[in-house]
Design an enzyme around this catalytic site. Sequence first.
Site, PDB file in Angstrom:
ATOM      1  N   ASP A 130       0.824  -1.205   0.000  1.00 24.40           N
ATOM      2  CA  ASP A 130       0.000   0.000   0.000  1.00 24.40           C
ATOM      3  C   ASP A 130       0.858   1.255   0.000  1.00 24.40           C
ATOM      4  O   ASP A 130       0.615   2.197  -0.753  1.00 24.40           O
ATOM      5  CB  ASP A 130      -0.923  -0.024   1.224  1.00 24.40           C
ATOM      6  CG  ASP A 130      -1.880   1.155   1.263  1.00 24.40           C
ATOM      7  OD1 ASP A 130      -1.417   2.267   1.596  1.00 24.40           O
ATOM      8  OD2 ASP A 130      -3.070   0.972   0.980  1.00 24.40           O
ATOM      9  N   TRP A 157      -5.345   1.776  -0.023  1.00 22.81           N
ATOM     10  CA  TRP A 157      -5.359   0.962  -1.243  1.00 22.81           C
ATOM     11  C   TRP A 157      -5.526  -0.506  -0.896  1.00 22.81           C
ATOM     12  O   TRP A 157      -6.168  -1.248  -1.655  1.00 22.81           O
ATOM     13  CB  TRP A 157      -4.099   1.215  -2.063  1.00 22.81           C
ATOM     14  CG  TRP A 157      -3.900   2.670  -2.352  1.00 22.81           C
ATOM     15  CD1 TRP A 157      -2.800   3.429  -2.066  1.00 22.81           C
ATOM     16  CD2 TRP A 157      -4.851   3.562  -2.962  1.00 22.81           C
ATOM     17  NE1 TRP A 157      -3.002   4.724  -2.453  1.00 22.81           N
ATOM     18  CE2 TRP A 157      -4.248   4.839  -3.000  1.00 22.81           C
ATOM     19  CE3 TRP A 157      -6.143   3.414  -3.464  1.00 22.81           C
ATOM     20  CZ2 TRP A 157      -4.900   5.950  -3.540  1.00 22.81           C
ATOM     21  CZ3 TRP A 157      -6.796   4.522  -3.982  1.00 22.81           C
ATOM     22  CH2 TRP A 157      -6.173   5.768  -4.027  1.00 22.81           C
ATOM     23  N   ASP A 158      -4.970  -0.947   0.219  1.00 17.87           N
ATOM     24  CA  ASP A 158      -5.219  -2.324   0.680  1.00 17.87           C
ATOM     25  C   ASP A 158      -6.709  -2.547   0.906  1.00 17.87           C
ATOM     26  O   ASP A 158      -7.278  -3.564   0.498  1.00 17.87           O
ATOM     27  CB  ASP A 158      -4.476  -2.586   1.991  1.00 17.87           C
ATOM     28  CG  ASP A 158      -3.027  -2.972   1.789  1.00 17.87           C
ATOM     29  OD1 ASP A 158      -2.696  -3.503   0.716  1.00 17.87           O
ATOM     30  OD2 ASP A 158      -2.228  -2.752   2.707  1.00 17.87           O
ATOM     31  N   LEU A 159      -7.340  -1.610   1.583  1.00 19.90           N
ATOM     32  CA  LEU A 159      -8.748  -1.773   1.940  1.00 19.90           C
ATOM     33  C   LEU A 159      -9.645  -1.706   0.706  1.00 19.90           C
ATOM     34  O   LEU A 159     -10.604  -2.478   0.578  1.00 19.90           O
ATOM     35  CB  LEU A 159      -9.144  -0.710   2.965  1.00 19.90           C
ATOM     36  CG  LEU A 159      -8.356  -0.783   4.281  1.00 19.90           C
ATOM     37  CD1 LEU A 159      -8.687   0.403   5.168  1.00 19.90           C
ATOM     38  CD2 LEU A 159      -8.646  -2.082   5.012  1.00 19.90           C
ATOM     39  N   GLY A 162      -9.141  -4.979  -1.188  1.00 19.36           N
ATOM     40  CA  GLY A 162      -9.868  -6.077  -0.553  1.00 19.36           C
ATOM     41  C   GLY A 162     -11.351  -6.018  -0.852  1.00 19.36           C
ATOM     42  O   GLY A 162     -11.982  -7.048  -1.141  1.00 19.36           O
TER      43      GLY A 162
END
Length: 404
Positions: A130, A157-159, A162
């Site tokens: 991220d 960006w990870d969230l 996901g």
Amino acid sequence: MYDLLGGLSVIEASSFVASPTAGLYLAQMGAEVIRVDQIGGGPDFNRWPLAGNGRSLYWENLNRAKKSVAIDLGSAEGRELLQALVVATGQFVTNFPVEGFLSHERLAARRPDLVTVRVMGMADGGPALDYTVNSAVGYPDLTGPGPEPVNHVLPAWDLLTGSYAAFALLAAIRHRAATGQGQEVRVPLSDVAIGTVANLGSLAEVLVTGANRERLGNSVFGAFGRDFLTADGTRLMVMAITPRQWTGLVKVLGIADEVAAIEAARGVSFAKDEGLRFQHRDALFPLVEARLALRTYAELKPEFDAHGCCYGPYQTMLEAARDPVLVGDNPVFSESLAGGEANPSGLAYPAAGAFATIPQQDRRAPASAPILGAHTAEILSARLGLDSGAIGALIDRGVVHQHD
């Protein structure tokens, strides 16, 4: 916790944030999510923050409501077991590399209708996190006063990746139901990031202007919004995007005459145009700042609420954790864990369930995270048809681990 996805089973082989988040959201909506880890835990099993007993609070909360299978993935027999679980189940979420023993091509040769969602770093298979993606797309250059870039700590960006991965899995399952075709959907972190920049118009903005946007500190680009201090030292983020929010703010602060004078002098009207409020912030910000400095937060809050103003006090995370609206009285949170199971950390604290509210369904309490390997025997029996003797032999040879 809801039961919208009851009957759907998903194998998850993943680590860190994006891919486990996809599994978490599916589990919160009722899917059976079976997380498969290396015996002893994967690279994120002991990630900070840690509880006093050494358990990861990070892992504990990203893996709520899932089942846990522990396999020696360093052995050929262990890798074959994971492959068999994926093939038997038919739905797979992972951030393992494109090539290797979990490649979609290899798995789909044994089950053509397999749906695989693969979270990636870069679209070409290169590594990315991220924070490295965020530095590349330019947002740290818009944050803070400058000239140095300023990172933020939220893995946005990870969230987003996901969430998109969970959506992509359901979209691919729907397509399979209509056509009978399985497929792999690859979701690179870098594409989610730069695609979001484009969707917000920022990519077009800099290409058309040929320049980077100026840094605005805590001001909001293109609208009236900034942090202000009240008379008692409370720092508020005050926004006025809609006409109602703007007229409410003007009314509460009693600045109608002053605003009208600015409009007359500059030949504009702020009533319906948020862009003009931003453009003329040099005149509006000092006016609002001076009036807010004369009144306490306790005085302002009921009037702001009555007039539909948009605002929020700055809080530390500890203050947010103790906030009755955000946490204490929020039905998203509960310390009553499904089945009475304890957190692996042994701690009691508010746990988040599904973010969505479905008025037509009862909201179930968030489930605890599993102990690593707690469901190994159950899943090997249910998914692969192994009897107790075969499972016991695998345990004795160290191929799998069953937590007692």
